[in-house]
Motif scaffolding. Structure first.
Motif, mmCIF file in Angstrom:
data_model
loop_
_atom_site.group_PDB
_atom_site.id
_atom_site.type_symbol
_atom_site.label_atom_id
_atom_site.label_comp_id
_atom_site.label_asym_id
_atom_site.label_seq_id
_atom_site.Cartn_x
_atom_site.Cartn_y
_atom_site.Cartn_z
ATOM 1 N N ILE A 74 8.917 4.357 1.427
ATOM 2 C CA ILE A 74 7.372 4.363 1.068
ATOM 3 C C ILE A 74 6.478 5.036 1.733
ATOM 4 O O ILE A 74 6.626 4.612 2.862
ATOM 5 C CB ILE A 74 7.141 2.452 0.934
ATOM 6 N N VAL A 75 5.506 5.894 1.206
ATOM 7 C CA VAL A 75 4.690 6.442 1.816
ATOM 8 C C VAL A 75 3.439 6.063 1.130
ATOM 9 O O VAL A 75 2.939 6.268 0.002
ATOM 10 C CB VAL A 75 4.649 7.925 1.594
ATOM 11 N N VAL A 76 2.572 5.330 2.109
ATOM 12 C CA VAL A 76 1.166 4.761 1.576
ATOM 13 C C VAL A 76 0.089 5.823 1.755
ATOM 14 O O VAL A 76 -0.003 6.466 2.879
ATOM 15 C CB VAL A 76 0.829 3.666 2.468
ATOM 16 N N PHE A 77 -0.530 6.059 0.681
ATOM 17 C CA PHE A 77 -1.789 7.166 0.869
ATOM 18 C C PHE A 77 -2.937 6.394 1.120
ATOM 19 O O PHE A 77 -2.905 5.181 1.530
ATOM 20 C CB PHE A 77 -1.786 7.861 -0.610
ATOM 21 N N GLY A 78 -3.925 7.043 1.050
ATOM 22 C CA GLY A 78 -5.223 6.242 1.646
ATOM 23 C C GLY A 78 -6.245 5.941 0.495
ATOM 24 O O GLY A 78 -5.755 6.344 -0.681
ATOM 25 N N THR A 79 -7.486 5.615 0.698
ATOM 26 C CA THR A 79 -8.306 5.433 -0.052
ATOM 27 C C THR A 79 -9.811 6.061 0.124
ATOM 28 O O THR A 79 -10.664 6.015 -0.950
ATOM 29 C CB THR A 79 -8.557 3.624 -0.018
ATOM 30 N N ALA A 80 -9.747 6.927 1.022
ATOM 31 C CA ALA A 80 -10.929 7.793 1.084
ATOM 32 C C ALA A 80 -11.085 8.909 0.557
ATOM 33 O O ALA A 80 -12.257 9.339 0.326
ATOM 34 C CB ALA A 80 -10.819 8.086 2.949
ATOM 35 N N GLU A 88 -1.525 16.741 -2.640
ATOM 36 C CA GLU A 88 -1.799 17.952 -2.336
ATOM 37 C C GLU A 88 -1.084 17.820 -0.578
ATOM 38 O O GLU A 88 -0.504 18.662 -0.297
ATOM 39 C CB GLU A 88 -2.847 18.628 -2.390
ATOM 40 N N GLU A 89 -1.781 16.804 -0.020
ATOM 41 C CA GLU A 89 -1.454 16.839 1.531
ATOM 42 C C GLU A 89 0.264 16.294 1.715
ATOM 43 O O GLU A 89 0.859 17.085 2.513
ATOM 44 C CB GLU A 89 -2.340 15.584 2.001
ATOM 45 N N TYR A 90 0.369 15.561 0.837
ATOM 46 C CA TYR A 90 1.981 15.154 0.905
ATOM 47 C C TYR A 90 2.804 16.360 0.558
ATOM 48 O O TYR A 90 3.982 16.774 1.231
ATOM 49 C CB TYR A 90 2.377 14.168 0.028
ATOM 50 N N GLU A 91 2.591 17.129 -0.559
ATOM 51 C CA GLU A 91 3.327 18.264 -0.890
ATOM 52 C C GLU A 91 3.436 19.229 0.028
ATOM 53 O O GLU A 91 4.362 20.153 0.258
ATOM 54 C CB GLU A 91 2.808 18.876 -2.268
ATOM 55 N N ALA A 92 2.313 19.485 0.697
ATOM 56 C CA ALA A 92 2.124 20.453 1.761
ATOM 57 C C ALA A 92 2.860 20.019 3.228
ATOM 58 O O ALA A 92 2.753 20.922 4.093
ATOM 59 C CB ALA A 92 0.645 20.879 2.009
ATOM 60 N N GLY A 93 3.176 19.056 3.216
ATOM 61 C CA GLY A 93 3.891 18.497 4.314
ATOM 62 C C GLY A 93 2.814 17.644 5.355
ATOM 63 O O GLY A 93 3.417 17.654 6.669
ATOM 64 N N ARG A 94 1.723 17.536 5.047
ATOM 65 C CA ARG A 94 0.999 17.162 6.118
ATOM 66 C C ARG A 94 0.392 15.406 5.955
ATOM 67 O O ARG A 94 -0.289 15.139 6.741
ATOM 68 C CB ARG A 94 -0.488 17.745 5.620
ATOM 69 N N TRP A 95 0.992 14.998 5.030
ATOM 70 C CA TRP A 95 0.864 13.586 5.005
ATOM 71 C C TRP A 95 2.375 12.900 5.041
ATOM 72 O O TRP A 95 3.200 13.337 4.345
ATOM 73 C CB TRP A 95 0.124 12.960 3.558
ATOM 74 N N PRO A 96 2.522 11.914 5.752
ATOM 75 C CA PRO A 96 1.484 10.949 6.384
ATOM 76 C C PRO A 96 1.259 11.371 7.878
ATOM 77 O O PRO A 96 0.022 11.134 8.359
ATOM 78 C CB PRO A 96 1.970 9.623 6.421
ATOM 79 N N ASN A 97 1.634 12.499 8.473
ATOM 80 C CA ASN A 97 1.310 13.043 9.798
ATOM 81 C C ASN A 97 0.261 14.386 9.622
ATOM 82 O O ASN A 97 0.467 15.233 9.580
ATOM 83 C CB ASN A 97 2.441 13.590 10.448
ATOM 84 N N ASN A 98 -1.126 13.670 9.306
ATOM 85 C CA ASN A 98 -2.188 14.589 9.265
ATOM 86 C C ASN A 98 -3.164 14.475 10.095
ATOM 87 O O ASN A 98 -4.385 14.486 9.840
ATOM 88 C CB ASN A 98 -2.754 14.478 7.782
ATOM 89 N N ARG A 99 -2.876 14.475 11.361
ATOM 90 C CA ARG A 99 -3.819 14.208 12.457
ATOM 91 C C ARG A 99 -4.743 13.135 12.584
ATOM 92 O O ARG A 99 -6.122 13.479 12.956
ATOM 93 C CB ARG A 99 -4.513 15.919 12.717
#
Length: 102
Positions: A74-80, A88-99
């Motif tokens: 399970i990968v929890v996204f945000g609400t902001a 898009e962030e997940y597909e680019a490999g930046r979510w959940p590790n997006n600084r």
């Protein structure tokens, strides 16, 4: 690779965990499920809000979550941001590790 039913079972288990933590009865919003090749993205809300659409039953912080088809993680996204941003962030490999951005 998980079946659609197995993915749905994991999502329902996550909803039960959220209910137990929040003490608010919740439901998946089936008409909002986003199906991707890598998994399904689920949205949820309080059952009372879903049934009545009365704002007093709306819940905050109910971030959509992805159930990965390969692993069942399970990968929890945000609400902001919008769900498109998180996809898009997940597909680019930046979510959940997006600084630390959410």
């Amino acid at each position: 690779m998980l079946t659609e039913q197995e993915i749905l079972n994991i999502a329902n288990s996550e909803i039960k965990r959220i209910e137990n933590d929040s003490k608010i009865e919740t439901v998946l919003i089936n008409e909002l499920i986003i199906k991707k090749p890598y998994g399904n993205i689920f949205f949820y809300t309080s059952k009372k809000y879903y049934e009545t659409r009365n704002e007093k039953y709306a819940v905050a912080g109910n971030a959509p979550f992805l159930v990965e088809k390969e692993t069942g993680n399970i990968v929890v996204f945000g609400t902001a941001h919008t769900e498109d941003y998180y996809i898009e962030e997940y597909e680019a490999g930046r979510w959940p590790n997006n600084r630390g951005l959410d």
